[in-house]
Scaffold this motif. Sequence first.
Motif, PDB file in Angstrom:
ATOM      1  N   VAL A  32      44.648  47.358  34.153  1.00 51.98           N
ATOM      2  CA  VAL A  32      44.337  45.868  35.065  1.00 51.98           C
ATOM      3  C   VAL A  32      45.764  45.565  35.311  1.00 51.98           C
ATOM      4  O   VAL A  32      46.855  45.806  34.950  1.00 51.98           O
ATOM      5  N   HIS A  33      45.340  44.912  36.741  1.00 47.94           N
ATOM      6  CA  HIS A  33      46.489  44.644  37.442  1.00 47.94           C
ATOM      7  C   HIS A  33      46.160  42.975  37.970  1.00 47.94           C
ATOM      8  O   HIS A  33      45.148  42.684  38.088  1.00 47.94           O
ATOM      9  N   GLY A  34      47.232  42.440  38.000  1.00 46.01           N
ATOM     10  CA  GLY A  34      47.143  40.823  38.602  1.00 46.01           C
ATOM     11  C   GLY A  34      47.155  39.937  37.592  1.00 46.01           C
ATOM     12  O   GLY A  34      47.257  39.966  36.386  1.00 46.01           O
ATOM     13  N   PRO A  35      46.822  38.735  37.897  1.00 46.23           N
ATOM     14  CA  PRO A  35      46.890  37.527  37.226  1.00 46.23           C
ATOM     15  C   PRO A  35      45.606  37.550  36.254  1.00 46.23           C
ATOM     16  O   PRO A  35      44.693  37.724  36.566  1.00 46.23           O
ATOM     17  N   ALA A  36      45.999  37.197  34.913  1.00 51.33           N
ATOM     18  CA  ALA A  36      45.055  37.119  33.827  1.00 51.33           C
ATOM     19  C   ALA A  36      43.743  36.242  34.409  1.00 51.33           C
ATOM     20  O   ALA A  36      42.731  36.263  33.921  1.00 51.33           O
ATOM     21  N   ASP A  37      43.888  35.090  35.056  1.00 53.51           N
ATOM     22  CA  ASP A  37      43.045  34.052  35.454  1.00 53.51           C
ATOM     23  C   ASP A  37      42.539  34.459  36.895  1.00 53.51           C
ATOM     24  O   ASP A  37      41.649  33.643  37.393  1.00 53.51           O
ATOM     25  N   GLY A  61      47.512  44.669  47.675  1.00 53.36           N
ATOM     26  CA  GLY A  61      46.757  43.770  48.435  1.00 53.36           C
ATOM     27  C   GLY A  61      45.994  42.946  47.778  1.00 53.36           C
ATOM     28  O   GLY A  61      45.923  41.523  48.035  1.00 53.36           O
ATOM     29  N   PHE A  62      45.150  43.546  46.724  1.00 52.01           N
ATOM     30  CA  PHE A  62      44.136  42.544  46.042  1.00 52.01           C
ATOM     31  C   PHE A  62      44.844  41.661  44.942  1.00 52.01           C
ATOM     32  O   PHE A  62      44.606  40.434  44.873  1.00 52.01           O
ATOM     33  N   THR A  63      45.855  42.077  44.277  1.00 51.73           N
ATOM     34  CA  THR A  63      46.457  41.198  43.511  1.00 51.73           C
ATOM     35  C   THR A  63      47.302  40.165  44.031  1.00 51.73           C
ATOM     36  O   THR A  63      47.557  39.168  43.676  1.00 51.73           O
ATOM     37  N   ASP A  64      48.053  40.514  45.394  1.00 53.27           N
ATOM     38  CA  ASP A  64      48.608  39.366  46.046  1.00 53.27           C
ATOM     39  C   ASP A  64      47.771  38.305  46.348  1.00 53.27           C
ATOM     40  O   ASP A  64      48.034  37.245  46.612  1.00 53.27           O
ATOM     41  N   ARG A  65      46.420  38.473  46.602  1.00 52.97           N
ATOM     42  CA  ARG A  65      45.512  37.524  46.899  1.00 52.97           C
ATOM     43  C   ARG A  65      44.986  36.944  45.649  1.00 52.97           C
ATOM     44  O   ARG A  65      43.879  36.289  45.823  1.00 52.97           O
ATOM     45  N   GLY A  66      45.386  37.045  44.445  1.00 53.40           N
ATOM     46  CA  GLY A  66      45.037  36.508  43.294  1.00 53.40           C
ATOM     47  C   GLY A  66      43.928  37.214  42.377  1.00 53.40           C
ATOM     48  O   GLY A  66      43.493  36.799  41.481  1.00 53.40           O
ATOM     49  N   PHE A  67      43.620  38.426  42.822  1.00 55.01           N
ATOM     50  CA  PHE A  67      42.344  39.013  42.204  1.00 55.01           C
ATOM     51  C   PHE A  67      43.024  39.688  40.961  1.00 55.01           C
ATOM     52  O   PHE A  67      44.225  40.072  40.881  1.00 55.01           O
ATOM     53  N   ARG A  68      42.162  39.844  39.806  1.00 52.09           N
ATOM     54  CA  ARG A  68      42.496  40.457  38.614  1.00 52.09           C
ATOM     55  C   ARG A  68      41.834  41.984  38.664  1.00 52.09           C
ATOM     56  O   ARG A  68      40.657  41.853  38.875  1.00 52.09           O
ATOM     57  N   VAL A  69      42.790  42.977  38.992  1.00 52.78           N
ATOM     58  CA  VAL A  69      42.087  44.343  39.407  1.00 52.78           C
ATOM     59  C   VAL A  69      41.986  45.094  38.396  1.00 52.78           C
ATOM     60  O   VAL A  69      42.842  45.247  37.461  1.00 52.78           O
ATOM     61  N   VAL A  70      40.637  45.688  38.101  1.00 54.15           N
ATOM     62  CA  VAL A  70      40.442  46.630  37.159  1.00 54.15           C
ATOM     63  C   VAL A  70      40.175  47.955  37.532  1.00 54.15           C
ATOM     64  O   VAL A  70      39.133  47.990  38.409  1.00 54.15           O
ATOM     65  N   ARG A  71      40.669  49.051  37.381  1.00 57.12           N
ATOM     66  CA  ARG A  71      40.506  50.254  37.924  1.00 57.12           C
ATOM     67  C   ARG A  71      40.262  51.299  36.482  1.00 57.12           C
ATOM     68  O   ARG A  71      41.040  51.256  35.668  1.00 57.12           O
ATOM     69  N   PHE A  72      39.344  52.196  36.734  1.00 59.41           N
ATOM     70  CA  PHE A  72      39.271  53.109  35.572  1.00 59.41           C
ATOM     71  C   PHE A  72      38.778  54.500  35.996  1.00 59.41           C
ATOM     72  O   PHE A  72      38.667  54.842  37.153  1.00 59.41           O
ATOM     73  N   ASP A  73      38.894  55.391  35.073  1.00 59.52           N
ATOM     74  CA  ASP A  73      38.424  56.701  35.228  1.00 59.52           C
ATOM     75  C   ASP A  73      37.091  56.878  34.652  1.00 59.52           C
ATOM     76  O   ASP A  73      36.724  56.790  33.811  1.00 59.52           O
ATOM     77  N   LEU A 116      33.242  46.336  31.724  1.00 61.33           N
ATOM     78  CA  LEU A 116      33.364  44.735  31.887  1.00 61.33           C
ATOM     79  C   LEU A 116      33.110  43.859  30.593  1.00 61.33           C
ATOM     80  O   LEU A 116      33.734  42.953  30.268  1.00 61.33           O
ATOM     81  N   ASP A 117      32.094  44.354  30.040  1.00 62.90           N
ATOM     82  CA  ASP A 117      31.871  43.784  28.556  1.00 62.90           C
ATOM     83  C   ASP A 117      33.127  43.838  27.581  1.00 62.90           C
ATOM     84  O   ASP A 117      33.443  42.862  26.894  1.00 62.90           O
ATOM     85  N   ALA A 118      33.708  44.990  27.451  1.00 60.76           N
ATOM     86  CA  ALA A 118      34.817  45.129  26.436  1.00 60.76           C
ATOM     87  C   ALA A 118      36.040  44.237  26.949  1.00 60.76           C
ATOM     88  O   ALA A 118      36.781  43.763  26.052  1.00 60.76           O
ATOM     89  N   LEU A 119      36.172  43.827  28.304  1.00 61.08           N
ATOM     90  CA  LEU A 119      37.145  42.935  28.636  1.00 61.08           C
ATOM     91  C   LEU A 119      36.758  41.753  28.923  1.00 61.08           C
ATOM     92  O   LEU A 119      37.445  40.605  29.098  1.00 61.08           O
ATOM     93  N   GLY A 120      35.479  41.369  28.561  1.00 61.66           N
ATOM     94  CA  GLY A 120      34.937  40.038  28.437  1.00 61.66           C
ATOM     95  C   GLY A 120      34.809  39.364  29.951  1.00 61.66           C
ATOM     96  O   GLY A 120      34.785  38.047  30.109  1.00 61.66           O
TER      97      GLY A 120
END
Length: 322
Positions: A32-37, A61-73, A116-120
């Motif tokens: 998980v990257h970027g702001p929690a909110d 680029g996404f986190t700089d725009r305020g997104f909370r980025v989730v990436r996974f395997d 997504l469910d696990a991360l709320g």
Amino acid sequence: MTRGTATTPEGGAAAEDLFVDLPAGPRLAYRVHGPADGEPLLLVAGLGLDLTSWPAPLVDGFTDRGFRVVRFDNRDAGRSSRIAAPPPGRTRQLLARPRPDAYDLADMAADALGLLDALGIDRAHVVGMSMGGMIGQTLAARHPDRVATLTSIFSTTGDRRVGRPAWSTVARLVKPAAATVEESVTRHLELMAHIGGPGFPPDEAWERAWATAVWERTGGGRSGAPVARQIDAIRASGDRTAELRRITAPTLVVHGDRDLMVHPSGGRATAAAIRGARHVEIAGMGHHLAPGVLGRLVELTTELARTHGARPVPAPSTGEPV
């Protein structure tokens, strides 16, 4: 959820892997990257690729725009679970005949939903490339309340008349697994030279470092039984055109006009199937997130999210404008 660490070529720093055991399926590794909110943005990787296949400049680029980025395997990739099922044999792969016990894209979309469910996270912007685009499409069609927007990058519908890979690409995909890191890196560079578009060449130094780090992170390359099972998942899902017509999320479809992995007709068919989808075909782009296209992808996806997100997406907080 548990924690672990892995080294990637992202700035030379040790990046943290987190893990979640899904109630009805595999164990997934994620970051998980970027702001929690920030507005959640889920990145779904392609065939045989792990979460590090999303280049750091794109994530930044996404986190700089305020997104909370989730990436996974995905299952059968990276540090997520390998599925205990036989892979299809070479003949089945060449004839595009999936095993009757193959998992499918709906199972992989359920994995993403479980994360997504696990991360709320109730609702996310979903960005998928190639097979990840197919997973994102399936998630948007079957769980419309969970997808704020969909960006499908060099993907297709499952209709065998469109989006077909070149035979020269198929021959590369069915090779036996690489036995050494050197062989794996060489194959990766050869594949990038083959499927990368002439207008946006790959950064060979980055690709070499990435392929080496993937071997170290996962203990192997991007071929063999896990990739064969993922290919089977795509084929077992069949033609999804009718399902795509059920997608209500605002959708962006991006494709290159020089794609030897998923023919550009796949992107056109995807956009035609999804009501109101915007189709952007980039001249000179192949089947690769090359440095020259990252800024445009961030810009296009952010524009979509600004228009349809739950709240405004801010301008970049650091760095140069994209």
